[in-house]
Write a protein that holds these residues in place. Structure first.
Motif, PDB file in Angstrom:
ATOM      1  N   CYS A  58      40.747  44.448  27.229  1.00 10.50           N
ATOM      2  CA  CYS A  58      42.128  43.873  27.227  1.00 10.50           C
ATOM      3  C   CYS A  58      42.727  42.499  26.148  1.00 10.50           C
ATOM      4  O   CYS A  58      41.701  42.084  26.692  1.00 10.50           O
ATOM      5  CB  CYS A  58      42.662  44.750  28.402  1.00 10.50           C
ATOM      6  N   PRO A  59      44.198  42.516  26.658  1.00 12.55           N
ATOM      7  CA  PRO A  59      43.979  41.006  25.409  1.00 12.55           C
ATOM      8  C   PRO A  59      43.916  40.658  26.292  1.00 12.55           C
ATOM      9  O   PRO A  59      43.517  39.201  25.910  1.00 12.55           O
ATOM     10  CB  PRO A  59      45.774  41.481  25.315  1.00 12.55           C
ATOM     11  N   GLU A  60      44.019  40.684  27.707  1.00 13.27           N
ATOM     12  CA  GLU A  60      44.245  39.200  28.556  1.00 13.27           C
ATOM     13  C   GLU A  60      43.065  39.782  29.601  1.00 13.27           C
ATOM     14  O   GLU A  60      43.232  40.229  31.212  1.00 13.27           O
ATOM     15  CB  GLU A  60      45.081  38.802  29.592  1.00 13.27           C
ATOM     16  N   PRO A  61      41.676  39.591  29.703  1.00 13.19           N
ATOM     17  CA  PRO A  61      40.359  39.762  30.586  1.00 13.19           C
ATOM     18  C   PRO A  61      40.501  38.659  31.431  1.00 13.19           C
ATOM     19  O   PRO A  61      40.659  38.031  31.070  1.00 13.19           O
ATOM     20  CB  PRO A  61      39.627  40.528  29.920  1.00 13.19           C
ATOM     21  N   GLY A  62      40.110  39.417  32.852  1.00 15.07           N
ATOM     22  CA  GLY A  62      40.113  38.759  34.363  1.00 15.07           C
ATOM     23  C   GLY A  62      40.323  39.288  35.492  1.00 15.07           C
ATOM     24  O   GLY A  62      40.520  40.349  35.374  1.00 15.07           O
ATOM     25  N   ILE A  63      39.749  38.496  36.489  1.00 13.23           N
ATOM     26  CA  ILE A  63      40.370  39.238  37.495  1.00 13.23           C
ATOM     27  C   ILE A  63      41.685  39.437  37.864  1.00 13.23           C
ATOM     28  O   ILE A  63      42.459  38.350  38.144  1.00 13.23           O
ATOM     29  CB  ILE A  63      39.818  38.066  38.744  1.00 13.23           C
ATOM     30  N   VAL A  64      42.197  40.035  38.663  1.00 17.07           N
ATOM     31  CA  VAL A  64      43.445  40.607  38.858  1.00 17.07           C
ATOM     32  C   VAL A  64      43.083  41.047  40.220  1.00 17.07           C
ATOM     33  O   VAL A  64      44.949  41.566  40.600  1.00 17.07           O
ATOM     34  CB  VAL A  64      43.859  42.087  37.820  1.00 17.07           C
ATOM     35  N   GLY A  65      42.627  41.676  41.230  1.00 23.08           N
ATOM     36  CA  GLY A  65      42.608  41.815  42.571  1.00 23.08           C
ATOM     37  C   GLY A  65      41.526  42.154  43.417  1.00 23.08           C
ATOM     38  O   GLY A  65      40.630  41.417  42.862  1.00 23.08           O
ATOM     39  N   ILE A  66      42.313  42.231  44.200  1.00 21.43           N
ATOM     40  CA  ILE A  66      41.052  42.034  45.356  1.00 21.43           C
ATOM     41  C   ILE A  66      40.860  43.694  46.354  1.00 21.43           C
ATOM     42  O   ILE A  66      41.494  43.743  46.523  1.00 21.43           O
ATOM     43  CB  ILE A  66      40.669  41.173  46.595  1.00 21.43           C
ATOM     44  N   ALA A  67      39.738  44.124  46.346  1.00 15.82           N
ATOM     45  CA  ALA A  67      38.688  44.783  46.278  1.00 15.82           C
ATOM     46  C   ALA A  67      38.111  45.533  47.715  1.00 15.82           C
ATOM     47  O   ALA A  67      37.514  44.209  48.000  1.00 15.82           O
ATOM     48  CB  ALA A  67      39.193  45.801  45.529  1.00 15.82           C
ATOM     49  N   ARG A  68      37.771  46.404  48.024  1.00 16.59           N
ATOM     50  CA  ARG A  68      36.407  46.285  49.148  1.00 16.59           C
ATOM     51  C   ARG A  68      35.705  47.969  48.513  1.00 16.59           C
ATOM     52  O   ARG A  68      36.638  48.572  48.377  1.00 16.59           O
ATOM     53  CB  ARG A  68      36.926  46.725  50.373  1.00 16.59           C
TER      54      ARG A  68
END
Length: 154
Positions: A58-68
């Motif tokens: 995607c245009p801005e890859p990166g971490i976007v959230g926390i999950a389990r």
């Protein structure tokens, strides 16, 4: 949480918002077609493990959230569906090749971009930052998890 993982998802397929909108904010992690990533799911990931939800391609890859991790593994039905981009004609129902597990999104965070991750010296040896690494699931060291979650939740 005993283990920590970074799981990549293309936002066009399953974004953090899609995951949050799903029942119980839980989605099946379909389409994994790397043996190493599959083996992480099958052999190492456990219910309750922490997940860094990462947008890729995607245009801005990166971490976007926390999950389990919310379930154990089971066969990925997309491998048997000829209409799916993840169809695998060599995979048989009696001996499935590909697995999935459920991921429950706990919270959306600000974007922690790939350049921002790369600019953090303490994360230099993180697997996702290694040159040539294209795995969709990678283990995350506890010290990396702590640093990243502190940055995201600050």
């Amino acid at each position: 949480m005993s283990g920590y993982w970074l799981m990549k998802s293309e936002p066009d397929e399953c974004s953090i918002d899609d995951a949050l909108a799903a029942p119980k904010s839980t989605v099946p992690w379909t389409g994994v077609r790397s043996y190493q990533a599959r083996n992480f799911m099958r052999d190492a990931m456990q219910v309750g493990d922490g997940v860094l939800f990462y947008h890729s391609s995607c245009p801005e890859p990166g971490i976007v959230g926390i999950a389990r991790v919310a379930s154990g593994t089971r066969p990925d039905p997309t491998q048997f569906d000829p209409a799916s981009p993840y169809f695998d004609a060599a995979s048989k129902a009696e001996q499935p090749r590909w697995l999935l597990l459920d991921v429950q999104t706990l919270r959306k965070t600000r974007l922690l971009s790939l350049p921002e991750l790369r600019a953090t010296p303490a994360l230099a040896d993180m697997l996702v930052l290694r040159k040539g690494n294209r795995l969709s699931i990678t283990p995350v060291e506890p010290q990396h998890w702590q640093l990243i979650t502190r940055q995201l939740l600050a």
